[in-house]
Structure formats: C-alpha cells, structure tokens
Write a protein that holds these residues in place. Structure first.
Motif, PDB file in Angstrom:
ATOM      1  N   GLU A  47      40.282  57.340  55.898  1.00 22.70           N
ATOM      2  CA  GLU A  47      40.571  57.462  54.538  1.00 22.70           C
ATOM      3  C   GLU A  47      40.769  56.485  53.652  1.00 22.70           C
ATOM      4  OE1 GLU A  47      43.736  60.930  52.828  1.00 22.70           O
ATOM      5  OE2 GLU A  47      44.718  59.042  53.932  1.00 22.70           O
ATOM      6  N   VAL A  48      41.229  55.305  54.211  1.00 19.08           N
ATOM      7  CA  VAL A  48      41.380  54.188  53.666  1.00 19.08           C
ATOM      8  C   VAL A  48      39.905  53.471  53.358  1.00 19.08           C
ATOM      9  CG1 VAL A  48      42.211  51.567  53.574  1.00 19.08           C
ATOM     10  CG2 VAL A  48      43.649  53.515  54.265  1.00 19.08           C
ATOM     11  N   ILE A  49      39.251  53.374  54.578  1.00 19.26           N
ATOM     12  CA  ILE A  49      37.828  52.789  54.376  1.00 19.26           C
ATOM     13  C   ILE A  49      36.811  53.533  53.696  1.00 19.26           C
ATOM     14  CG2 ILE A  49      35.678  52.668  55.752  1.00 19.26           C
ATOM     15  CD1 ILE A  49      37.945  50.807  56.798  1.00 19.26           C
ATOM     16  N   GLU A  50      37.020  55.027  53.404  1.00 22.57           N
ATOM     17  CA  GLU A  50      36.108  55.668  52.485  1.00 22.57           C
ATOM     18  C   GLU A  50      36.708  55.351  50.945  1.00 22.57           C
ATOM     19  OE1 GLU A  50      36.290  59.673  53.687  1.00 22.57           O
ATOM     20  OE2 GLU A  50      35.304  59.157  55.647  1.00 22.57           O
ATOM     21  N   PHE A  51      37.913  55.282  50.965  1.00 26.33           N
ATOM     22  CA  PHE A  51      38.388  54.858  49.569  1.00 26.33           C
ATOM     23  C   PHE A  51      37.820  53.244  49.001  1.00 26.33           C
ATOM     24  CE2 PHE A  51      41.086  52.188  46.920  1.00 26.33           C
ATOM     25  CZ  PHE A  51      41.458  53.232  45.569  1.00 26.33           C
ATOM     26  N   LEU A  52      37.892  52.523  49.926  1.00 28.43           N
ATOM     27  CA  LEU A  52      37.402  50.953  49.613  1.00 28.43           C
ATOM     28  C   LEU A  52      36.136  51.126  49.436  1.00 28.43           C
ATOM     29  CD1 LEU A  52      39.067  48.901  52.436  1.00 28.43           C
ATOM     30  CD2 LEU A  52      39.018  48.530  49.992  1.00 28.43           C
ATOM     31  N   ARG A  53      35.116  51.959  49.944  1.00 27.84           N
ATOM     32  CA  ARG A  53      33.664  51.843  49.796  1.00 27.84           C
ATOM     33  C   ARG A  53      33.599  52.529  48.458  1.00 27.84           C
ATOM     34  NH1 ARG A  53      30.189  50.093  53.178  1.00 27.84           N
ATOM     35  NH2 ARG A  53      28.451  51.585  52.159  1.00 27.84           N
ATOM     36  N   GLU A  54      34.238  53.805  48.134  1.00 23.01           N
ATOM     37  CA  GLU A  54      34.005  54.203  46.711  1.00 23.01           C
ATOM     38  C   GLU A  54      34.420  53.276  45.640  1.00 23.01           C
ATOM     39  OE1 GLU A  54      36.728  57.588  46.840  1.00 23.01           O
ATOM     40  OE2 GLU A  54      35.196  58.866  48.412  1.00 23.01           O
ATOM     41  N   TYR A  55      35.785  52.502  45.907  1.00 20.03           N
ATOM     42  CA  TYR A  55      36.051  51.586  44.909  1.00 20.03           C
ATOM     43  C   TYR A  55      35.075  50.483  44.728  1.00 20.03           C
ATOM     44  CZ  TYR A  55      39.484  48.159  42.921  1.00 20.03           C
ATOM     45  OH  TYR A  55      39.797  47.431  41.866  1.00 20.03           O
ATOM     46  N   TYR A  56      34.478  49.903  45.596  1.00 22.47           N
ATOM     47  CA  TYR A  56      33.533  48.871  45.733  1.00 22.47           C
ATOM     48  C   TYR A  56      32.315  49.504  44.846  1.00 22.47           C
ATOM     49  CZ  TYR A  56      30.578  45.032  46.852  1.00 22.47           C
ATOM     50  OH  TYR A  56      29.719  43.894  46.508  1.00 22.47           O
ATOM     51  N   GLN A  57      31.840  50.637  45.118  1.00 27.49           N
ATOM     52  CA  GLN A  57      30.705  51.348  44.453  1.00 27.49           C
ATOM     53  C   GLN A  57      30.954  51.385  43.320  1.00 27.49           C
ATOM     54  OE1 GLN A  57      29.572  55.097  46.014  1.00 27.49           O
ATOM     55  NE2 GLN A  57      27.395  54.805  45.573  1.00 27.49           N
ATOM     56  N   GLU A  58      31.981  51.533  42.515  1.00 20.20           N
ATOM     57  CA  GLU A  58      32.283  51.753  41.183  1.00 20.20           C
ATOM     58  C   GLU A  58      32.603  50.364  40.639  1.00 20.20           C
ATOM     59  OE1 GLU A  58      35.588  53.753  38.301  1.00 20.20           O
ATOM     60  OE2 GLU A  58      35.631  54.390  40.372  1.00 20.20           O
ATOM     61  N   TYR A  59      33.396  49.379  41.069  1.00 21.83           N
ATOM     62  CA  TYR A  59      33.646  48.103  40.531  1.00 21.83           C
ATOM     63  C   TYR A  59      32.841  46.941  41.037  1.00 21.83           C
ATOM     64  CZ  TYR A  59      37.701  51.102  38.941  1.00 21.83           C
ATOM     65  OH  TYR A  59      38.259  51.905  38.472  1.00 21.83           O
ATOM     66  N   GLN A  60      31.980  47.102  41.914  1.00 27.55           N
ATOM     67  CA  GLN A  60      31.393  46.046  42.593  1.00 27.55           C
ATOM     68  C   GLN A  60      32.096  44.901  43.045  1.00 27.55           C
ATOM     69  OE1 GLN A  60      27.813  46.320  43.106  1.00 27.55           O
ATOM     70  NE2 GLN A  60      28.555  48.452  42.707  1.00 27.55           N
ATOM     71  N   ILE A  61      33.353  45.033  43.452  1.00 29.42           N
ATOM     72  CA  ILE A  61      34.388  43.962  43.918  1.00 29.42           C
ATOM     73  C   ILE A  61      35.136  44.634  45.002  1.00 29.42           C
ATOM     74  CG2 ILE A  61      35.991  44.406  42.212  1.00 29.42           C
ATOM     75  CD1 ILE A  61      36.208  41.322  42.100  1.00 29.42           C
ATOM     76  N   ALA A  62      35.452  43.970  46.089  1.00 29.41           N
ATOM     77  CA  ALA A  62      36.357  44.343  47.095  1.00 29.41           C
ATOM     78  C   ALA A  62      37.909  44.021  46.291  1.00 29.41           C
ATOM     79  CB  ALA A  62      36.224  43.465  48.314  1.00 29.41           C
ATOM     80  N   PRO A  63      38.908  44.979  46.123  1.00 29.83           N
ATOM     81  CA  PRO A  63      40.118  44.651  46.036  1.00 29.83           C
ATOM     82  C   PRO A  63      41.040  43.813  46.774  1.00 29.83           C
ATOM     83  CG  PRO A  63      39.969  46.728  46.866  1.00 29.83           C
ATOM     84  CD  PRO A  63      38.560  46.187  47.018  1.00 29.83           C
ATOM     85  N   ALA A  64      41.780  43.168  45.915  1.00 32.42           N
ATOM     86  CA  ALA A  64      42.744  42.262  46.775  1.00 32.42           C
ATOM     87  C   ALA A  64      43.814  43.126  47.001  1.00 32.42           C
ATOM     88  CB  ALA A  64      43.401  41.245  45.672  1.00 32.42           C
ATOM     89  N   VAL A  65      44.795  42.978  47.962  1.00 36.87           N
ATOM     90  CA  VAL A  65      45.936  43.961  48.502  1.00 36.87           C
ATOM     91  C   VAL A  65      46.811  44.534  47.536  1.00 36.87           C
ATOM     92  CG1 VAL A  65      47.569  42.004  49.064  1.00 36.87           C
ATOM     93  CG2 VAL A  65      47.449  43.912  50.518  1.00 36.87           C
ATOM     94  N   ARG A  66      47.091  43.740  46.654  1.00 40.46           N
ATOM     95  CA  ARG A  66      47.920  44.120  45.670  1.00 40.46           C
ATOM     96  C   ARG A  66      47.117  45.375  44.896  1.00 40.46           C
ATOM     97  NH1 ARG A  66      50.666  39.317  42.740  1.00 40.46           N
ATOM     98  NH2 ARG A  66      52.151  39.581  44.652  1.00 40.46           N
ATOM     99  N   VAL A  67      46.064  45.152  44.129  1.00 40.19           N
ATOM    100  CA  VAL A  67      45.096  46.245  43.819  1.00 40.19           C
ATOM    101  C   VAL A  67      44.720  47.320  44.560  1.00 40.19           C
ATOM    102  CG1 VAL A  67      42.943  46.612  42.515  1.00 40.19           C
ATOM    103  CG2 VAL A  67      43.977  44.350  42.364  1.00 40.19           C
ATOM    104  N   LEU A  68      44.607  47.073  45.650  1.00 38.99           N
ATOM    105  CA  LEU A  68      44.047  48.129  47.017  1.00 38.99           C
ATOM    106  C   LEU A  68      45.466  48.918  47.020  1.00 38.99           C
ATOM    107  CD1 LEU A  68      42.792  49.319  49.265  1.00 38.99           C
ATOM    108  CD2 LEU A  68      43.713  47.727  50.514  1.00 38.99           C
ATOM    109  N   THR A  69      46.688  48.568  47.082  1.00 30.32           N
ATOM    110  CA  THR A  69      47.856  49.344  47.128  1.00 30.32           C
ATOM    111  C   THR A  69      48.175  50.149  46.157  1.00 30.32           C
ATOM    112  OG1 THR A  69      48.900  47.320  48.574  1.00 30.32           O
ATOM    113  CG2 THR A  69      50.437  49.206  47.583  1.00 30.32           C
ATOM    114  N   LYS A  70      48.120  49.563  45.044  1.00 34.43           N
ATOM    115  CA  LYS A  70      48.184  50.373  43.614  1.00 34.43           C
ATOM    116  C   LYS A  70      47.245  51.407  43.599  1.00 34.43           C
ATOM    117  CE  LYS A  70      50.349  47.331  40.179  1.00 34.43           C
ATOM    118  NZ  LYS A  70      50.449  46.799  39.213  1.00 34.43           N
ATOM    119  N   ALA A  71      45.994  51.292  44.007  1.00 33.95           N
ATOM    120  CA  ALA A  71      44.956  52.219  43.626  1.00 33.95           C
ATOM    121  C   ALA A  71      44.806  53.345  44.653  1.00 33.95           C
ATOM    122  CB  ALA A  71      43.464  51.521  43.751  1.00 33.95           C
ATOM    123  N   ILE A  72      45.512  53.040  45.819  1.00 35.05           N
ATOM    124  CA  ILE A  72      45.594  53.956  46.925  1.00 35.05           C
ATOM    125  C   ILE A  72      46.743  54.810  46.640  1.00 35.05           C
ATOM    126  CG2 ILE A  72      46.443  54.270  49.407  1.00 35.05           C
ATOM    127  CD1 ILE A  72      44.237  52.239  50.102  1.00 35.05           C
ATOM    128  N   GLY A  73      47.818  54.221  45.860  1.00 37.51           N
ATOM    129  CA  GLY A  73      48.843  55.067  45.481  1.00 37.51           C
ATOM    130  C   GLY A  73      48.489  55.971  44.429  1.00 37.51           C
TER     131      GLY A  73
END
Length: 111
Positions: A47-73
């Motif tokens: 679930e987290v891996i798929e979220f990250l891949r979608e995030y990267y596809q949209e923003y072309q950047i891998a999120p830092a942990v703080r951004v990742l935590t907020k976006a997953i929330g």
C-alpha cells in the motif's frame, strides 16, 4: 555500477542499492530489493509502495519523510499517516527504505 539478478534479468543499481533506471521496476524487483533490506512484503507494505509510485508519477520527486507522512495520512487515514506506523513497516526509514523498494530515487534530504 552494481547489478542485481531478478528472475534471470540483470538490473542496475547504484552504490546504495537504488535502481538507476526507474523503468526497470516491477513487483519482482521490489521483492528482491525488499529481501536485500531484510523485509517481507505485506499488504501494508505494498500500500505504501503503490502510494509512493503514484506520488512520484504526479510530482516527479520522492517525498521526504515528513511530506510522506502527511500525504499518506490524507489518503490512507491518520492511523497510517504517522511515523510510528511507517517505521514499523520500514524500520530503516520510511522515506529512504520505502523509496528504494518502490524503485524511486533516494529522497532529497536523506543521508
């Protein structure tokens, strides 16, 4: 460049084990990367891996942990959008370790 063998195919990785070509990623590659990190993939990990891949596809950047935590929330709910939950899944750093398994570049700001 180093390589790793996945189902008879050779995949290039950098000195830290991140894929050098994001297009080389598939679930078999993710499973091998997870094994190299001593992780057994569960539905929660995927679930987290798929979220990250979608995030990267949209923003072309891998999120830092703080951004990742907020976006997953926001997307998966507050019980999953917190550091404790993410560190239980990815003990070596939710952004760094999860991005590696997701085939994404190392997030900026990660040492």
């Amino acid at each position: 460049m180093a390589t790793m063998d996945v189902a008879g195919n050779s995949v290039e990785v950098d000195e830290e084990g991140y894929l050098t070509n994001i297009n080389d990623w598939d679930k078999d590659v993710a499973i091998e990367l997870a094994k190299s990190e001593n992780l057994e993939m569960t539905e929660s990990h995927w679930e987290v891996i798929e979220f990250l891949r979608e995030y990267y596809q949209e923003y072309q950047i891998a999120p830092a942990v703080r951004v990742l935590t907020k976006a997953i929330g926001k997307k998966l709910g507050p019980e999953k959008g917190n550091s404790k939950y993410l560190y239980e899944l990815f003990p070596y750093g939710p952004a760094k370790q999860a991005c590696k398994i997701a085939g994404l570049p190392k997030p900026t700001g990660c040492i």
